[in-house]
Enzyme design. Structure first.
Site, PDB file in Angstrom:
ATOM      1  N   GLY A 156       0.826  -1.189   0.000  1.00  0.00           N
ATOM      2  CA  GLY A 156       0.000   0.000   0.000  1.00  0.00           C
ATOM      3  C   GLY A 156       0.864   1.243   0.000  1.00  0.00           C
TER       4      GLY A 156
ATOM      5  N   GLY B 102      10.143   4.875   3.843  1.00  0.00           N
ATOM      6  CA  GLY B 102       8.960   4.475   4.600  1.00  0.00           C
ATOM      7  C   GLY B 102       9.094   4.637   6.096  1.00  0.00           C
ATOM      8  N   GLU B 103      10.276   4.346   6.638  1.00  0.00           N
ATOM      9  CA  GLU B 103      10.441   4.353   8.090  1.00  0.00           C
ATOM     10  C   GLU B 103      11.096   5.627   8.617  1.00  0.00           C
ATOM     11  OE1 GLU B 103      11.239  -0.278   9.011  1.00  0.00           O
ATOM     12  OE2 GLU B 103      12.208   0.546   7.243  1.00  0.00           O
TER      13      GLU B 103
END
Length: 720
Positions: free
Chosen positions: A463, A662-663
């Site tokens: 996603g 993302g992190e």
């Protein structure tokens, strides 16, 4: 020749958006399957001991129940497989944690399976258990290695002597609780056996790597395992490898000789899906009076299960964030009667940087120095841990850009003095960091006779927008419009590829896709640009390319800013606004990248103010195991979020120039909010989350300190 507009760098709408909003996208549980059975786990009601008897008779008497599995009759797994011990489902009577799968019912309907599981009678031999993490636990031991492969104890210089000699010192203990990954799509699997071939439709972050694990666990060839994960509704690390429910589905399907489904309930997610370990962290910073760090000591105490010696990389960021000639980091773990903790978004770095960046803020206050200036003053030229040059490091640029955008220069550094009515208002800053990982991957690029192209890679899109980003990479490498390209991902059989974790996906997969597409164009040159009959395809592998990279220290950085208001009467906390400024290589798609950063920063807010797994020491379970008791941030909790991505060129990591994002946006966010809370109230809360009861305690302490302050009863103009 027509020039094709470049795709990389364009804010492209998701290529799978239409499929998702129309329901055409199929998630693991939705694949059509004939003659399917349903499996429902029976979970341990004790935290430690052994199963002495499983009585299946009440369940077998119910309509639709096909079988009851337990450790005495479940198919055997390969005992020699080198996989996590908690994946050997129903192979032993031992109970290692509350909620462990001790039996299972397979039935022709979901309702029958659930009713049957409730009817199974299990008897236990109970043993004393311990599920509470304590800093003085006698069983604590230094971890041999942590999740990034580094030792549990690392030291440079003489940390004790440097601490004793430091003119300015800060010594604080910070705690973070159990945090649960809570993806929108629960863990779900359809398992299908065709003789000795296993197909799993699985909500899975890494189809190829999962196939490797399952082939070892079931003792079959890798080529006999297919893992299909076309669409995944989030994972946050919890779906990085198959977990016990996936193994249970495969065992059940093999036993009954028909396809079997499982989808965890939200309550089961809290019991059967690994979590982030709680931590007790002590950080000691020593500095000269000009703010230059002389020593950093960071110790993390965390828990592991009795099954698996897992230790998170909680202190790893500390060793390379700031220049200090002496440093010592330690990870100590206590074996408890709990489920094995595991990866959760930015594992280790998230709680570790909360402690470090809170301590840096405390040091700035002790020095009477601006916290941004303190960080800049300790910016290293080389990686302090390895001595290697950085491939890129733009933390200072992020701090300065954020300060300008957040109007930092007009901030009054004195804590606890700014009011808007009954609200106390404060601002805080913290640094973000995450390693830049790139793993070997393979990809296939194919030219079809009709002028279209197909690219295949065993990647997974959680996603995050990976499907869209890889489409952009492939289109640019081939020099074609997106309409002529078809990308296939989400299957183990599409080739070697790492999982979607560690923020390594786009960098790793993108390199392989780029290489395969460019190699295909070279092959086509041999045919004068004409696709031969039957098409033409090439396979590319980046294993050797990664091995030839320069030996550099590779990371991403950012700066987080937050404004917090605290109701001086009730203790209510509101985050007015957050700003994240990040430097993470070439941004493939600004649209989806911004979404990633916004989501990560929201998770950081959730960590700071809401999320906590409450351990029940009596029963060994989590007392709050649903969203009624385990709170996560919603839209209303985040009034204003801003994201800025600085231009950063770093082609030493991969030809695409992409790095993981993302992190990164999660790391540091909680510390920025905690630092803002201190600036608002004048009191430091070192234990997360800062819930309203802790806020009230801080306000009470602030009022007591105010009363004790000399001149507190005099006019405000005379109070220094």
């Amino acid at each position: 020749m027509t020039t094709v507009e470049q795709s990389i760098g364009a804010p492209m709408t998701r290529v799978d958006g239409l499929d998702k909003v129309t329901g055409a996208a199929r998630y693991a549980y939705e694949f059509p399957t004939q003659d399917v059975g349903y499996v429902w786990p029976v979970q341990a009601t004790i935290a430690r001991g052994r199963v002495t008897e499983v009585d299946p008779a009440p369940a077998l008497a119910l309509p639709g129940v096909l079988t009851v599995l337990d450790h005495t009759n479940a198919p055997r797994l390969n005992a020699e497989a080198e996989v996590s011990a908690d994946l050997f489902v129903l192979q032993s009577p031992r109970v290692a944690y509350h909620g462990q799968i001790v039996a299972a019912v397979v039935a022709t309907s979901l309702e029958a399976a659930r009713e049957g599981a409730a009817a199974v009678r299990v008897r236990y031999e109970r043993e004393p258990h311990d599920v509470v993490l304590r800093a003085d636990d006698e069983r604590l031991e230094i971890a041999e290695t942590v999740t990034d492969g580094s030792p549990g104890l690392v030291e440079r210089g003489d940390a004790d002597a440097a601490w004793a000699a430091a003119p300015v010192r800060v010594d604080g203990t910070y705690t973070t609780p159990v945090e649960h990954p809570s993806p929108m799509e629960p863990h779900a699997t359809i398992a299908v056996w065709d003789e000795d071939r296993l197909t799993l439709f699985n909500s899975d972050q890494g189809p190829y790597m999962s196939a490797q694990l399952l082939s070892a666990l079931f003792g079959i060839e890798l080529s006999a395992v297919e893992v299909v994960a076309e669409y995944i509704g989030g994972g946050f690390g919890s779906k990085g490898i198959p977990r016990s429910p996936t193994v249970l589905a495969a065992l059940a399907a093999r036993d009954v000789g028909r396809p079997v489904k499982i989808a965890l309930t939200r309550q089961q997610m809290f019991q059967l899906v690994p979590y982030r370990s709680p931590t007790i962290q002590r950080v000691r910073l020593g500095a000269e009076r000009d703010g230059r760090l002389t020593v950093i000591q960071h110790e993390s105490v965390q828990q592991r299960s009795t099954l698996v010696p897992f230790a998170d990389q909680t202190v790893s960021s500390t060793r390379m964030m700031y220049a200090a000639p002496s440093a010592r980091t330690t990870v100590r773990v206590a074996p408890l009667d709990v489920m094995t903790p595991a990866w959760f978004r930015a594992p280790g770095h998230t709680p570790g940087m909360f402690a470090l960046e809170s301590a840096v803020d405390e040091l700035a206050e002790a020095l009477g120095m601006d916290p941004i200036e303190l960080r800049i003053r300790n910016e290293p030229e080389l990686d302090p841990e390895s001595g290697k040059p950085f491939s890129s490091r733009n933390l200072v640029a992020c701090l300065r850009e954020g300060a300008a955008r957040f109007d930092w220069e007009h901030r009054d550094p004195t804590p606890g003095i700014r009011r808007e009515g009954r609200w106390l208002v404060g601002t805080g800053v913290a640094a973000s960091h995450h390693p830049d990982y790139t793993f070997p991957s393979s990809a296939v690029a194919r030219a079809e006779e009709d002028g279209t192209y197909r690219v295949r890679i065993g990647a997974a899109d959680l996603g995050t927008g990976a499907r869209t980003a890889l489409t952009q990479v492939a289109a640019d490498a081939l020099g074609i419009p997106l309409s002529r390209l078809r990308l296939e991902i989400g299957r183990a059989s599409l080739g070697m590829a790492p999982f979607a974790g560690g923020s390594l996906g786009t960098a790793s997969w993108g390199w392989a896709v780029d290489k395969a597409c460019r190699a295909l164009l070279k092959e086509l040159d041999g045919y004068a640009g004409v696709v031969p009959d039957g098409g033409l395809e090439v396979v590319a592998d980046t294993t050797e390319d990664i091995g030839r990279r320069a030996d550099l220290s590779r990371h991403t950085f950012g700066a987080q800013f937050a404004q917090v208001r605290v109701d001086s009467d009730t203790g209510e906390i509101r985050v007015d606004r957050m700003l994240g400024v990040f430097a993470a290589g070439r941004i493939v798609n600004p649209h989806t990248a911004r979404s990633q950063f916004l989501g990560a920063m929201t998770m950081g807010l959730s960590m700071a103010l809401l999320e906590i797994g409450e351990v029940d020491p009596v029963f060994g379970d989590f007392a709050n195991h649903d969203f009624a008791g385990y709170h996560i941030a919603a839209h209303a909790d985040v009034p204003r979020l801003d994201v800025v991505c600085l231009e950063e060129s770093d082609n030493t990591s991969n030809p695409v120039g992409a790095k993981g994002i993302g992190e990164l946006g999660l790391v540091g966010a909680a510390a920025a909010i905690g630092n803002a809370f201190h600036h608002a109230t004048g009191e430091r809360v070192r234990d997360l989350p800062i819930r309203i009861e802790r806020s009230r305690e801080a306000l009470k302490a602030a009022r007591s300190a105010e009363k004790r302050r000399p001149g507190a009863g005099e006019p405000e103009s005379r109070v220094g």
